[in-house]
Motif scaffolding. Structure first.
Motif, mmCIF file in Angstrom:
data_model
loop_
_atom_site.group_PDB
_atom_site.id
_atom_site.type_symbol
_atom_site.label_atom_id
_atom_site.label_comp_id
_atom_site.label_asym_id
_atom_site.label_seq_id
_atom_site.Cartn_x
_atom_site.Cartn_y
_atom_site.Cartn_z
ATOM 1 N N ALA A 107 -2.594 48.983 5.270
ATOM 2 C CA ALA A 107 -1.705 48.103 4.520
ATOM 3 C C ALA A 107 -0.670 48.896 3.734
ATOM 4 C CB ALA A 107 -2.520 47.220 3.577
ATOM 5 N N LYS A 108 -1.053 50.074 3.244
ATOM 6 C CA LYS A 108 -0.122 50.894 2.461
ATOM 7 C C LYS A 108 1.111 51.271 3.276
ATOM 8 C CE LYS A 108 -0.817 55.364 1.638
ATOM 9 N NZ LYS A 108 -1.449 56.591 1.112
ATOM 10 N N ARG A 143 2.265 49.762 5.948
ATOM 11 C CA ARG A 143 3.014 48.544 6.255
ATOM 12 C C ARG A 143 3.824 48.101 5.026
ATOM 13 N NH1 ARG A 143 1.522 45.113 10.138
ATOM 14 N NH2 ARG A 143 1.340 43.342 8.719
ATOM 15 N N ALA A 144 3.220 48.208 3.843
ATOM 16 C CA ALA A 144 3.920 47.850 2.613
ATOM 17 C C ALA A 144 5.093 48.793 2.355
ATOM 18 C CB ALA A 144 2.949 47.872 1.434
ATOM 19 N N GLY A 196 -1.248 51.494 10.916
ATOM 20 C CA GLY A 196 -0.273 51.159 9.878
ATOM 21 C C GLY A 196 1.161 51.292 10.342
ATOM 22 N N GLU A 234 -2.793 41.550 6.223
ATOM 23 C CA GLU A 234 -1.538 40.927 5.799
ATOM 24 C C GLU A 234 -1.569 40.644 4.299
ATOM 25 O OE1 GLU A 234 1.083 40.674 7.463
ATOM 26 O OE2 GLU A 234 0.700 40.290 9.577
ATOM 27 N N THR A 263 -1.276 43.947 2.446
ATOM 28 C CA THR A 263 0.099 44.437 2.561
ATOM 29 C C THR A 263 0.994 43.762 1.536
ATOM 30 O OG1 THR A 263 -0.154 44.873 4.936
ATOM 31 C CG2 THR A 263 2.084 44.647 4.099
#
Length: 455
Positions: free
Chosen positions: A246-247, A249-250, A301, A353, A356
């Motif tokens: 998630a990191k 993707r964020a 990711g 999701e 994220t």
């Protein structure tokens, strides 16, 4: 025509799921028993469904397009070139050179490397003359060369500019002006903050604020033609598997938001690698498992390029066995585990999701706070950034000391008869007595203190 399988079932709301769980808990408190609060301040729930998805912009980066890489410390040009060519034969798809001295001849270093192999270059010095030589080689050999220049990151890590603020920015401008055949010039090294113990929210916010310092500086210097280059985020990946997915993707989501405010540097390239923070000397072979899952997080990711670190990297000098294993881990993930065959594999996962979006929102809030109080450089010079990272690192260290964060073989399931290997390089952080402009951000492994006691 038969109906789709799921059309035969009624949808179940989040409220219904929670009610069923509370019944099964037989009086136990739902929040106490099943809600986990992360260091980032995110409440991790026991289940997620479609109600947890927001209307945020989807991330289109594909996890099937990643390239493996290998990091080579270059102290001598011919030797570095031979290591690179050998790695390419063994399956390396790109090369990451760390150049230590300015007298290393780039012509010798890049001999026989073709346009099929992208090359990343990080130097321990700042020199427009040297980068000009690299640019000429990129032009002649038609190479995809990425230069990792991070003058602000150097300030954060060492406490000093290479020379001074004005000179460093002037040199960076020269590098950009003179070099037209390089894929990137500017890098944000977020691995420093991760290895120092910053939370993921801090890592994201600080990297965005650091990038904004560059964007602000070059906003009125569009003649430098930054539009055709990309910015590189060099990211360290830790052991919190889903959070690390998630990191990344964020990070891409945040960059898309920030870059939209400027007319320069639209693209970003994520160069990811396993962290040193959770690596241990005790039961050091477990590091292979840690780096494998961390590389998996990087792939899922959406990292563009991934290099692995050898399992013995924290105490051993570069050696054939450790290097071969680290590359083979990536080759297995790509060629035997088919991690290059899935498009956007993390997309649509309610849990990922949700993570994220929460990481991005919290990081954006912190980023805005940094900008409202004068920006990243001002907070770095005042010591605010360093103080916040120390506070986060101390919380994480206490969790490790209390065995709430477990590193197998180090603070739990120890091998009582284990003898530490011979150290070929320093493994414990030492205070360096030197004059600095500001307090540097210090990297430190979680297991250092317990290892010192048992050494």
């Amino acid at each position: 025509m038969t109906k789709p399988l799921f059309d035969s079932f009624d949808s179940v709301s989040a409220k219904q799921w929670k009610q069923k769980i509370q019944v099964d808990l037989k009086g136990a408190d739902y929040n106490e028993a099943l809600i986990y609060k992360s260091l980032e301040g995110i409440d991790v729930k026991p289940f997620y469904n479609q109600e947890d998805l927001s209307d945020s912009t989807p991330i289109s980066q594909s996890s099937s397009s990643w390239k493996n890489s290998i990091k080579i410390e270059v102290n001598e040009a011919i030797q570095g070139n031979q290591q690179a060519l050998a790695a390419i034969k063994k399956g390396a798809e790109s090369i990451f050179f760390v150049i230590h001295k300015e007298d290393i001849n780039p012509k010798d270093l890049f001999q026989f490397i073709t346009s099929e192999t992208p090359v990343f270059i990080s130097s321990q010095f700042l020199s427009s003359t040297y980068i000009q030589k690299v640019n000429d080689i990129a032009r002649v050999q038609q190479l995809d060369l990425y230069i990792l220049t991070d003058i602000i990151g150097n300030l954060a890590e060492t406490g000093n500019w290479y020379d001074n603020l004005k000179s460093d920015h002037s040199t960076l401008e020269e590098i950009i002006t003179q070099n037209t055949h390089l894929k990137s010039i500017i890098t944000i090294d977020t691995s420093l903050y991760q290895n120092a113990g910053a939370t993921m929210v801090q890592q994201l916010a600080y990297s965005l604020a650091q990038a904004n310092e560059y964007l602000n500086h070059f906003e009125n210097k569009k003649e430098l033609a930054l539009q055709e280059t990309s910015i590189i985020f060099k990211v360290a990946i830790g052991g919190n598997y889903f959070f690390e997915i998630a990191k990344l993707r964020a990070l891409r989501l945040l960059w898309n938001t920030l870059s939209a405010e400027y007319d320069i540097i639209k693209k970003c390239h994520i160069l990811a690698h396993p962290t040193h923070r959770n690596k241990t000397i005790a039961d050091y072979n477990v590091n292979m498992l840690r780096t494998t899952t961390e590389c998996m997080s990087a792939i899922l990711g959406g990292a563009d390029t991934i290099y692995n670190i050898p399992y013995d990297d924290i105490y051993n000098l570069e050696n054939d066995f450790g290097t071969r294993i680290s590359l083979n881990q990536l080759l297995i993930l790509k060629n035997e585990s088919y991690f290059d065959q899935v498009e956007n594999s993390a997309s649509g996962s309610y849990y990922i999701e949700s993570l994220t979006n929460q990481l991005a929102e919290k990081a954006l809030t912190l980023f805005k706070n940094i900008e409202e109080t004068g920006g990243f450089l001002k907070q770095l010079k005042s010591g605010t950034i360093q103080k916040k990272i120390k506070e986060s690192a101390q919380k994480e260290q206490k969790l490790f000391d209390d065995a709430e964060i477990i590193l197998t073989g180090s603070n739990k399931y120890k091998n009582s008869g284990e003898v530490f290997p011979t150290f070929q390089k320093p493994v414990f952080s030492k205070k360096k007595v030197r004059k600095t402009l500001l307090e540097p951000v210090i990297k430190r492994r979680l297991s250092e203190f317990v290892e010192k006691k048992t050494q």
